[in-house]
Every structure is written in C-alpha cells, then in structure tokens.
Design a protein around this motif. Structure first.
Motif, short mmCIF file in Angstrom:
data_model
loop_
_atom_site.label_atom_id
_atom_site.label_comp_id
_atom_site.label_asym_id
_atom_site.label_seq_id
_atom_site.Cartn_x
_atom_site.Cartn_y
_atom_site.Cartn_z
N TYR A 70 -2.89 0.70 -4.26
CA TYR A 70 -2.45 -0.51 -3.61
C TYR A 70 -1.69 -1.11 -4.95
N LYS A 108 0.91 -1.36 0.02
CA LYS A 108 0.05 -0.13 0.08
C LYS A 108 1.02 1.19 0.00
N ILE A 134 -10.94 -6.11 1.96
CA ILE A 134 -10.60 -5.04 3.16
C ILE A 134 -12.36 -5.19 3.75
N ASP A 144 -8.26 3.42 5.37
CA ASP A 144 -7.92 2.51 4.16
C ASP A 144 -7.75 2.90 2.71
N GLY A 202 -3.66 -2.80 6.49
CA GLY A 202 -4.48 -2.51 7.80
C GLY A 202 -4.68 -3.90 8.29
N VAL A 262 -7.39 -6.37 6.23
CA VAL A 262 -6.92 -6.65 4.91
C VAL A 262 -6.71 -8.15 5.01
N CYS A 302 -14.35 -1.15 5.98
CA CYS A 302 -13.39 -0.09 5.47
C CYS A 302 -13.59 1.24 6.38
#
Length: 474
Positions: free
Chosen positions: A235, A202, A224, A231, A208, A211, A227
């Motif tokens: 990515y 990320k 994810i 977040d 996070g 994830v 959210c």
C-alpha cells in the motif's frame, strides 16, 4: 541576649547571638510545632504560646530559568513555543511554567497563560496577523517563580509554508501480518503547511470495499477489517502538493500479509510399499493462505478405524512412513501448514495394503549383442546388465554351465538395479575365448495357503540371458 545600638528618636539597631542549642533529631518531611519554657533555680516556668507549623526539609529556592526557548511553528494568529527544563529546580519539583509576551514595539510584558503550563510547549493564540512579538518563560516551584528566559529575537505572526513530508520514525512497522478475519491499521503521520491532501493506493489492484481511510491535517490512517488473502499487498500513501511544494509518495517496503489456513495439498499418491513402509508423494496446495508453507503433516489409520494417527511431518513433498504392520490395509491423508494454522486434509484416492510387492525378476539385455569382444592380454573387461524385481532378485553368473566364483581376477557386483561382471588381467592360453551362456536370476516367492492359513517359501529361476558373449584373447 538582645542588645540595642544606634538608638535615636526614629530608629534603633538590634543585635542578638545565635541560640546555644539547635533542635535536632527531627524527621525530614514531618511538620513540627515549638514552644519555650524559662528555667531558674526555683524551677521551670509556664510554656510560651505554640509556634506555627514548620516542615522539616532542606533549604529551598525558586528554580533557575528554562533553557533554549525557541519558536517551532507559527500561523497568522498563533505562535508555538518550546523550551527545556531548568538546570536547577531549586530543590523542589517544578510544578509548571508561566509564559509572558509583549509586542516588540511596546515592551509591555503581560502574562499569557492563566493556568500554569505543565508541558514544555505552548501555543499562544489570538495574535494580530503580521505583528512582531517577544516571549519569555519562567519555571515555578513551591518556593515561587524563577528567573525568566527570553527568545533571542522578536518573531512575526505569519503562516509558515512548508512542503509536504512523511514523518515516519524508526519504530514504524514495515510488515503487517494479520490472520484471516482480523483487522490491520496503517497510521502514517505527515506535515506540511498548508495541510496537504493525502490518498492511498494499492499495488496491483484497487482498494477493497472493507478499507476505511481517515485523514487529518497531520496524519492518514488506513484500516482494513475482516481481512482476507485478497487484501494482501503493498500500500502507498500519496501526499499531494500544496502551495509550497509536492510531497514524495511513501510506499511500504514490505507488504501487508493477510493470512489464513492454506488450501489442502493436491493429489496424494502411494507410490510404493514394503513389508513395513509406505512411500507417499503429493503436490503443493493451490494457495498458501497468504503465508509461506512451513511443512506438511501426514496421518494414517487402519481401514475401518475412526482414529487418525500422525505418521510424521516434513517440509518436502514426499515421505516414507515406517513402522506399519505387514498385510494390513491403511488409509492415508496429508495436511499443509503455515503460520496461521493447518489446512483441511487431502486423502489418498484408495486405501492400500502394506506388503512387499511381488514383481517378477527381469533383466535389460538391450546392451548385450552376439558379437566378439576384443580384449588384449593383461587387460580387463566388464559386462553390465540392469535388473529389476521385488523382492530384490539374486543373480548367478555361469561360464560353460559352471557357476562363476569371485577370485582376485573375477569380480561380481550386484545391487537392486544391476549386476556387473568384471574380469581383470586377461590371459592367452588354452581358453581362447570365454562363453557366458546363461545369466540366472533367482527369486524368492511366498505362497499363501487358504487351507492351512500359512505361508510357504520356494525359489524359482528365470533364464534371462540365452545368447553367447564371446571374449577373444589377442
């Protein structure tokens, strides 16, 4: 009639003519039985036995051969074939395909699939590593097997090494917008032999705790849940190298946007009022909830009421509310709005009585000095004085205690912010100078009587200019 020719002890040739009448007016797709009865002058004889069922349909045949049979993949023990449908289906639906193979050195063909393959792709397994094979495919319909189509060259059972490659099509969604508490899934297919390793990163932060990553030999999925705006971001899927090469990382050109309602606007102030309006200003929220602010909603209510009324909507950080009731006390609040929803309101610090402010009239005389203003005959001059006051003051210009009136040569322009005297075509004569002693500002004042509960109006004058401005005519 039936005729016999070329009769011998072992064989005979039969000849017959076509029937005089065909059976007509049948319905396609239906099955029929038939029987025959003889007829002569004495009448109709008994019917013959009933025939078997015949389905009424167009004549059919087996399909033509599939086209473009080719090898698309292989391992040490398997080979994957792919082909296209036959050009001619024989007048019936293709119900599947039969795949046959043989070792290139033996030419002994045998069937591979025990059940008819309904797809146009098939993987032949349990092959001998390094052995060369030939393959052919035929289509099958209700009439039977069709012609076969063979691959042009023998193929060897071995691993095909390819470098890792991202397999993104044009329909891949680049930007993902998810509401606060929602779930977003990124699915990235890839290929490569041997199967490459895949990792996610990320931009500007770590993945996070919510994830979840699932990676197979052909794709990787990042999910994810629940959210939040933290977040949001870009990515990247990194495809590690295999024995044949190194893959290029795939970065999403647009980020995941995790949205929620924005924070309330900061500090709502009422900066001005008139008899029926109120001017409000505020500051942007501390955060936009992960989605751009699309506007603000301003609401108002009378002091003591529990009902808020929408006064208006705007995209700017200020608004003038109109149609208010004079001398009525109001409360104000403002909300921010984005694509997800509306923020909590921000209230003004205090309630405000809507009325015209009473500001004593003033004039800025800093630009007026007691000095001679030279002016040539026929030229023009102007005196400009900034003024202020609420309501807007009325201004009177005087010359030697006489009120100046506008003529073709004398022009007086007054606005809420300033007053300007302009004299054109100055002349030499009995008036060798002009002396402007006083600038009178007239202001209306309303007085409220507690006894009669009524308003009365009077005018007051304020002398704001006492010095002399001398104009010399040369």
């Amino acid at each position: 009639p039936l005729r016999f020719t070329n009769i011998s002890a072992e064989k005979a040739t039969l000849w017959w003519s076509p029937p005089e009448n065909d059976v007509t007016h049948l319905t396609e797709g239906y099955e029929y039985e038939f029987r025959v009865m003889a007829e002569n002058g004495a009448g109709v004889g008994p019917p013959s036995g009933t025939s078997r069922l015949f389905k009424c349909r167009e004549p059919t045949s087996s399909p033509s051969a599939p086209t473009l049979v080719k090898v698309i993949d292989s391992t040490k023990t398997s080979i994957t074939l792919e082909w296209t449908k036959p050009v001619f289906d024989g007048g019936m639906q293709i119900i599947g395909y039969i795949i046959e193979m043989c070792k290139a050195s033996l030419e002994e063909w045998h069937r591979v699939n025990t059940q008819t393959c309904i797809q146009t792709r098939y993987t032949v397994t349990d092959l001998e590593p390094g052995e060369e094979y030939k393959f052919r495919v035929c289509a099958v319909n209700g009439a039977g097997k069709g012609e076969t189509s063979e691959i042009p060259n023998a193929v060897q059972a071995l691993d095909r090494l390819t470098s890792p490659e991202i397999d993104i099509d044009a329909d891949f969604k680049q930007t993902h917008i998810v509401k606060n508490g929602g779930t977003v899934t990124l699915h990235i297919p890839f290929r490569g032999k041997p199967a490459p390793l895949a990792t996610w990163t990320k931009a500007d932060g770590e993945l996070g705790v919510m994830v979840d990553i699932n990676t197979t030999e052909t794709f990787s999925t990042l999910t994810i849940e629940n959210c939040t705006r933290y977040d949001a971001g870009k990515y990247t899927l990194v495809i590690a190298e295999n024995q044949y090469g190194q893959g290029e990382p795939y970065e999403m050109s647009e980020p995941i946007i995790a949205t929620e309602e924005p924070a309330p606007p900061k500090r709502l102030d009422v900066i001005d009022t008139t008899a029926t309006t109120a001017s409000l200003v505020w500051m942007k929220p501390e955060h936009d909830g992960g989605s751009r602010i699309t506007g603000y909603i301003v609401e108002t209510r009378k002091k003591g009421s529990d009902r808020w009324v929408v006064g208006g909507q705007t995209k700017s950080l200020k608004m003038v509310l109109e149609g208010l009731v004079e001398n009525t006390e109001y409360e104000f609040r403002v909300k921010a709005q984005n694509d997800t929803g509306v923020s909590y309101p921000r209230d003004a610090l205090t309630s405000v009585i809507v009325k015209e402010p009473r500001i004593e009239p003033t004039a800025d005389l800093s630009g007026i000095n007691k000095q001679l203003i030279p002016c040539k005959t026929g030229s023009s001059f102007a005196i400009d004085i900034p003024i202020s006051g609420r309501p807007a003051p009325k201004v009177t210009w005087k010359l030697e205690e006489m009120k100046l009136k506008e003529t073709d040569r004398v022009s007086i322009k007054t606005s809420q912010e300033r007053t300007t005297l302009t004299v054109k075509d100055s002349k030499r004569g009995c008036m060798s100078y002009m002396c402007f002693k006083k600038l009178m500002v007239r202001h209306r004042v309303e007085l409220y009587s507690e006894v009669t509960k009524t308003y009365s109006t009077k005018y007051t004058k304020k002398t704001v200019l006492e010095n002399e401005q001398v104009l010399g005519i040369s």
